[in-house]
Scaffold this motif. Structure first.
Motif, PDB file in Angstrom:
ATOM      1  N   ARG A  52      -0.170  -0.069  -1.695  1.00  0.00           N
ATOM      2  CA  ARG A  52      -1.629  -0.171  -1.745  1.00  0.00           C
ATOM      3  C   ARG A  52      -2.213   0.990  -0.932  1.00  0.00           C
ATOM      4  NH1 ARG A  52      -2.576  -6.673  -0.643  1.00  0.00           N
ATOM      5  NH2 ARG A  52      -1.052  -7.425  -2.175  1.00  0.00           N
ATOM      6  N   GLY A  53      -3.401   1.420  -1.290  1.00  0.00           N
ATOM      7  CA  GLY A  53      -3.967   2.539  -0.545  1.00  0.00           C
ATOM      8  C   GLY A  53      -5.344   2.950  -1.023  1.00  0.00           C
ATOM      9  N   ARG A  54      -5.865   3.950  -0.349  1.00  0.00           N
ATOM     10  CA  ARG A  54      -7.194   4.480  -0.629  1.00  0.00           C
ATOM     11  C   ARG A  54      -7.069   5.990  -0.777  1.00  0.00           C
ATOM     12  NH1 ARG A  54     -11.851   5.456   3.048  1.00  0.00           N
ATOM     13  NH2 ARG A  54     -13.784   4.943   1.943  1.00  0.00           N
ATOM     14  N   PHE A  55      -7.727   6.568  -1.761  1.00  0.00           N
ATOM     15  CA  PHE A  55      -7.612   8.019  -1.964  1.00  0.00           C
ATOM     16  C   PHE A  55      -8.923   8.571  -2.494  1.00  0.00           C
ATOM     17  CE2 PHE A  55      -7.257   6.730  -6.275  1.00  0.00           C
ATOM     18  CZ  PHE A  55      -7.388   7.839  -7.101  1.00  0.00           C
ATOM     19  N   GLN A  56      -9.068   9.896  -2.362  1.00  0.00           N
ATOM     20  CA  GLN A  56     -10.241  10.572  -2.916  1.00  0.00           C
ATOM     21  C   GLN A  56      -9.920  11.046  -4.323  1.00  0.00           C
ATOM     22  OE1 GLN A  56     -11.499  13.335   0.454  1.00  0.00           O
ATOM     23  NE2 GLN A  56     -13.452  12.544  -0.279  1.00  0.00           N
ATOM     24  N   MET A  57     -10.640  10.495  -5.279  1.00  0.00           N
ATOM     25  CA  MET A  57     -10.431  10.833  -6.680  1.00  0.00           C
ATOM     26  C   MET A  57     -11.333  12.005  -7.051  1.00  0.00           C
ATOM     27  SD  MET A  57     -10.677   8.283  -9.960  1.00  0.00           S
ATOM     28  CE  MET A  57     -10.286   8.834 -11.614  1.00  0.00           C
ATOM     29  N   GLY A  58     -10.778  12.913  -7.858  1.00  0.00           N
ATOM     30  CA  GLY A  58     -11.515  14.107  -8.237  1.00  0.00           C
ATOM     31  C   GLY A  58     -11.042  15.305  -7.438  1.00  0.00           C
ATOM     32  N   SER A  59     -11.706  16.433  -7.605  1.00  0.00           N
ATOM     33  CA  SER A  59     -11.289  17.660  -6.921  1.00  0.00           C
ATOM     34  C   SER A  59     -12.420  18.213  -6.074  1.00  0.00           C
ATOM     35  CB  SER A  59     -10.870  18.714  -7.954  1.00  0.00           C
ATOM     36  OG  SER A  59     -11.947  19.008  -8.834  1.00  0.00           O
ATOM     37  N   PRO A  60     -12.073  18.885  -4.980  1.00  0.00           N
ATOM     38  CA  PRO A  60     -13.116  19.557  -4.194  1.00  0.00           C
ATOM     39  C   PRO A  60     -13.719  20.702  -5.000  1.00  0.00           C
ATOM     40  CG  PRO A  60     -10.933  20.118  -3.371  1.00  0.00           C
ATOM     41  CD  PRO A  60     -10.739  19.050  -4.391  1.00  0.00           C
ATOM     42  N   GLU A  61     -14.944  21.054  -4.679  1.00  0.00           N
ATOM     43  CA  GLU A  61     -15.659  22.050  -5.481  1.00  0.00           C
ATOM     44  C   GLU A  61     -15.019  23.425  -5.428  1.00  0.00           C
ATOM     45  OE1 GLU A  61     -19.781  22.064  -4.504  1.00  0.00           O
ATOM     46  OE2 GLU A  61     -20.109  19.988  -5.144  1.00  0.00           O
ATOM     47  N   ASP A  62     -14.219  23.708  -4.400  1.00  0.00           N
ATOM     48  CA  ASP A  62     -13.612  25.035  -4.284  1.00  0.00           C
ATOM     49  C   ASP A  62     -12.170  25.079  -4.811  1.00  0.00           C
ATOM     50  OD1 ASP A  62     -12.484  23.478  -2.337  1.00  0.00           O
ATOM     51  OD2 ASP A  62     -12.685  24.952  -0.716  1.00  0.00           O
ATOM     52  N   GLU A  63     -11.707  24.012  -5.504  1.00  0.00           N
ATOM     53  CA  GLU A  63     -10.341  24.014  -6.020  1.00  0.00           C
ATOM     54  C   GLU A  63     -10.251  24.937  -7.228  1.00  0.00           C
ATOM     55  OE1 GLU A  63      -7.897  20.403  -6.028  1.00  0.00           O
ATOM     56  OE2 GLU A  63      -7.672  20.705  -8.212  1.00  0.00           O
ATOM     57  N   PRO A  64      -9.332  25.905  -7.237  1.00  0.00           N
ATOM     58  CA  PRO A  64      -9.199  26.818  -8.380  1.00  0.00           C
ATOM     59  C   PRO A  64      -8.921  26.055  -9.674  1.00  0.00           C
ATOM     60  CG  PRO A  64      -7.929  27.618  -6.506  1.00  0.00           C
ATOM     61  CD  PRO A  64      -8.394  26.251  -6.146  1.00  0.00           C
ATOM     62  N   GLY A  65      -9.625  26.441 -10.744  1.00  0.00           N
ATOM     63  CA  GLY A  65      -9.425  25.818 -12.044  1.00  0.00           C
ATOM     64  C   GLY A  65     -10.238  24.562 -12.249  1.00  0.00           C
ATOM     65  N   ARG A  66     -11.050  24.188 -11.271  1.00  0.00           N
ATOM     66  CA  ARG A  66     -11.804  22.937 -11.340  1.00  0.00           C
ATOM     67  C   ARG A  66     -12.826  22.951 -12.466  1.00  0.00           C
ATOM     68  NH1 ARG A  66     -16.646  20.523  -9.416  1.00  0.00           N
ATOM     69  NH2 ARG A  66     -16.316  18.431  -8.520  1.00  0.00           N
TER      70      ARG A  66
END
Length: 637
Positions: free
Chosen positions: A400-414
Motif C-alpha cells: 500500500r502507498g501514496r505517490f504523485q501521479m503524472g510528470s513534473p512540468e520540466d520532465e523531458p518529453g512531457r
C-alpha cells in the motif's frame, strides 16, 4: 503479542495446531483432548452423534461396517460442490461439513485445554494448489467451526517461516521449501528480508500426490498379490478400500523409511495373507510421483534464478519427505548440479506447517492485527497464482502507498495530458500481473480451431511472448473466462484490468524518475523503437517486434517490462488531463466514451512514450501488433 494465536495445519491425513509461547517467543505444538499432537483428519457421522479423530478411527478399525459412517480425507474434496458422502441412514454430508467438524474439535480442545477462553486470530494453512473455490470452502468450514478471525497461508510458505526461524543463517537467505505431506505436494521459494521473509516465486503444488496416494499404491500392489494367490480382493463389498489393510500399508510404507524390508499381513475370508515389501519395490510403485515433485521443484528453482534469487538450500517438510527416494532424487536433479548442500530436514518436520503458521503472523508487522483493523491477505512482494496451472496469471502483491501521479512540468518529453501532478493513495491490497499476459496464457483460453478469438502473432512466435492484436473488448471476454474458471465472477476480488492510477503506481515501483531505474533509457533496459528524448543512442539491439515477457529485469515491485514491448490496456476511458480525477486509485470511466487509455509504450514507440507518466489512447475495438495487457486484482481480507 498477547492474543491467543492459533496456527492450524489442516492436513489430508492428520491435522495439528500450535500457538505462540509468550515467554520464549517460539511456536509450541498443542495437544488435543486425547493427548495427541496429531489429530486424524476423519469424521464419524454416527446416528447417535459425531466423533472426530482417533475416536472415529477406533470405531472404524473395530468394525469394518462402521466405515460407511466415516468421512475420510475431506480435504481432498474441498471446492468440489458436486461431491457428497451418503450415509447409511440416508443423510448426506459434504466436505465442508466434515472439515467444519474437524476444525470445531481443534478449536474446542485449544480453548478448553490451553487458552482457558476463546481463541484469537487463527492462521489456517492450505495447499498452494487450492483455487478460490477450495479456499472459499475452507473459509466457510472455519466460519461454521466458530473461527472468526481467519487468515489463510499456503502450506510451504508457513513451513518456510518455521525453517528460516528455526535454522537461522544455516539455510542462507534463499530457501526452497519441499513439502510432501499426506495428500498434496507443495513448494515455495522464500527469501530472508529485513523485516521477515517474503515469497519470491509463486508457490506451486500437485494435488493427490502425497502419503495417502503412496499408501493406496502399496494397497493395490498387496491386493493384486492376494488376488493372484487366493482369487479374492481385500476390498469391501462396495468396492472401497479395506480400512485395516490400508492402515497396514501405511505403517509398512513408514517403516521402510528406516528399514530395508517389512512384511505386510492381512486377513482374507478367514485366511491370512502376507507379502514382503522392500524399499526397491516401494520406490518402483511411487517413483513417477516423486519425480514429478522434483521436476516441479526444479522449475521453481529456475524461476527464482531468473528473478535473481538463486536458492541456497532445500528444506524438506512433511512426513512423506522422509522416504529415502525423495532425498536421492532431489540431490541428483537439484542440489548436486547447483553445488548446494544436501537437503535439510527440520527436527519437527511433522509440525513445521502449524508452527510456521504462527510465525507467518508474527514475523511481519503488517500482519499483526490491531483492534478494528483487517489482516493483510498476502504480504507485499508475495508472488502467487490462484491455481497452479499455466493458464492462471502470475501475480505479485504491491505494498500500500501514496505517490504523485503524472510528470513534473520540466520532465523531458512531457505532454500536457500528464498534469496536473497529484497525489494518489493506494490504500488497499492490490495484486498486479508480474508480466503482460502471454500468448501461452491466451491460447489456453482460445486455442486454435476454437470459436474464441485467436490473435495473429505475425510469425514472431507465441508461447512466452506477450499476446498482441487484442482489443479492450477481447480482453473482457478473456477476463470473463478466467473469473469463471476460478469462481470469481461478479466478486470484488475478480480479475480485471488495472486502473490508470494503479498501473502508474505499479510501473514506478516506488520511484519518481521518468523510468523506474532513473532518468535515461537504453535498449539494454527495454524494447522500444526510436532514440529520442531521455535515450542514450545506439546502446542495445532494436528487435522490431515483441520479445519474451521476462526479457528484462523486473522493477522494485517485481513487475517485468512496464516500459516498452507492448502498450497495455487500462480500465479508464480517455480524459485529457488530471483536473477533477479520482485520487483513491479508482478508474475514471465515462460510459458514453468508446476510448480507453493504454500505458507503458511499446516496441514500436520512441523512448519518451515509455516514461512512467506517458499516456496513450485508442478506441476500445482497436487491435494492433503493439497492444497487449496485464491483469489486476483487489485482494480482500
Amino acid at each position: 503479542m498477547t492474543l491467543r494465536v492459533l496456527g492450524i495445519d489442516f492436513g489430508t491425513t492428520y491435522s495439528s495446531m500450535a500457538t505462540l509461547d509468550p515467554v520464549s517467543g517460539r511456536a509450541t505444538v498443542l495437544r488435543n483432548a486425547e493427548g495427541e499432537e496429531k489429530t486424524p483428519s476423519l469424521v464419524y457421522f454416527g446416528a447417535d452423534g459425531t466423533l472426530v479423530g482417533t475416536p472415529a478411527q477406533n470405531i472404524m478399525l473395530e468394525d469394518e461396517e462402521e466405515a460407511a459412517w466415516v468421512f475420510m480425507a475431506p480435504k481432498r474434496y474441498l471446492g468440489d460442490g458436486d461431491f457428497v458422502r451418503a450415509l447409511p441412514d440416508g443423510r448426506v454430508v459434504t466436505a465442508v461439513d466434515a472439515v467444519a467438524a474437524i476444525l470445531t474439535k481443534l478449536r474446542e480442545d485449544a480453548e478448553a485445554l490451553h487458552f482457558g477462553g476463546p481463541v484469537g486470530p487463527v492462521v489456517l494453512t492450505c495447499p498452494a494448489s487450492f483455487g478460490p473455490s477450495a479456499r472459499d470452502a475452507l473459509r466457510e468450514a472455519a466460519a461454521r467451526a466458530g473461527l472468526g478471525d481467519v487468515r489463510l497461508v499456503e502450506e510451504p510458505v508457513a513451513a518456510g517461516h518455521a525453517g528460516l526461524r528455526d535454522q537461522g543463517q544455516r539455510l542462507g537467505n534463499v530457501v526452497l521449501v519441499y513439502d510432501l505431506g499426506g495428500g498434496t505436494f507443495d513448494a515455495a521459494v522464500l527469501r530472508r528480508v529485513e523485516d521477515g521473509y517474503r515469497v519470491v516465486v509463486a508457490p506451486r503444488g500437485l494435488d493427490r500426490c502425497g502419503g495417502e496416494d503412496f499408501d493406496r499404491s502399496v494397497y493395490r500392489w498387496f491386493d493384486g498379490a492376494a488376488r493372484e494367490e487366493h482369487g479374492r480382493s481385500f476390498d469391501a463389498s462396495d468396492g472401497s478400500f479395506n480400512s485395516p489393510v490400508l492402515r497396514a500399508c501405511r505403517m509398512a510404507k513408514e517403516a521402510l523409511s528406516s528399514k530395508p524390508k517389512v512384511t505386510l499381513r492381512g486377513v482374507l475370508a478367514g485366511q491370512r495373507h502376507k507379502q514382503d515389501l522392500d524399499q526397491a519395490t516401494l520406490e518402483g510403485l511411487i517413483d513417477e510421483r516423486i519425480a514429478a515433485t522434483v521436476r516441479l521443484s526444479k522449475d521453481l528453482a529456475d524461476a527464482a534464478d531468473r528473478r535473481g534469487h538463486a536458492i541456497e538450500h532445500v528444506l524438506l517438510i512433511g512426513g512423506s519427505s522422509r522416504i529415502p527416494l525423495v532425498t536421492r532424487q532431489i540431490v541428483e536433479a537439484l542440489t548436486e548440479p547447483r553445488g548446494l548442500p544436501e537437503p535439510l530436514r527440520l527436527g519437527a518436520t511433522d509440525f513445521a506447517v502449524a508452527m510456521g503458521a504462527v510465525y507467518a503472523l508474527v514475523a511481519l508487522d503488517d500482519m499483526a492485527p490491531s483492534a478494528g483493523s483487517p489482516w493483510r491477505v498476502r504480504a507485499p512482494g508475495t508472488v502467487f497464482r490462484d491455481v497452479d496451472a499455466p493458464w492462471c496469471p502470475e501475480m505479485v502483491v504491491l505494498p500500500r502507498g501514496r505517490f504523485q501521479m503524472g510528470s513534473p512540468e520540466d520532465e523531458p518529453g512531457r505532454s500536457n495530458d500528464e498534469g496536473p501532478r497529484h497525489w494518489v493513495e493506494i490504500g488497499y491490497d492490490l495484486a498486479i500481473g508480474t508480466c503482460a499476459v502471454s500468448f501461452a496464457e491466451w491460447d489456453a483460453y482460445a486455442p486454435r480451431g476454437s470459436e474464441r478469438y485467436h490473435p495473429f502473432d505475425h510469425g514472431w512466435g507465441r508461447d512466452d511472448r506477450p499476446v498482441i492484436n487484442v482489443s479492450y473488448e477481447d480482453v473482457q471476454h478473456y477476463l470473463d473466462w478466467v473469473n469463471d474458471r476460478l469462481g470469481l465472477t461478479g466478486r470484488e476480488d475478480r480479475y480485471r484490468l488495472p486502473s490508470e492510477a494503479e498501473w502508474e503506481y505499479a510501473c514506478r515501483g516506488g520511484r519518481e524518475t521518468p523510468f523506474w531505474w532513473g532518468g535515461s533509457i537504453t535498449r539494454r533496459q527495454a524494447n522500444y523503437s526510436g532514440d529520442y528524448t531521455n535515450a542514450v543512442k545506439w546502446l542495445g539491439e532494436y528487435f522490431k517486434r515483441t520479445v519474451a515477457v521476462r526479457n528484462f529485469v523486473p522493477n522494485p515491485f517485481g513487475l517485468y517490462q512496464t516500459h516498452g514491448n507492448v502498450l497495455e490496456w487500462c480500465e479508464d476511458t480517455w480524459h485529457k488531463d488530471y483536473i477533477g480525477v479520482l485520487t483513491d486509485g479508482s478508474a475514471l470511466v465515462k460510459k458514453s466514451s468508446p476510448i480507453r487509455i493504454l500505458r507503458g509504450g511499446s516496441w514500436n514507440d520512441d523512448s519518451r512514450n515509455l516514461r512512467s507518466a506517458s499516456r496513450n489512447w485508442f478506441p476500445s475495438a482497436t487491435r494492433l501488433s503493439w497492444i497487449g495487457f496485464r491483469v489486476a486484482r483487489t485482494l480482500i481480507s
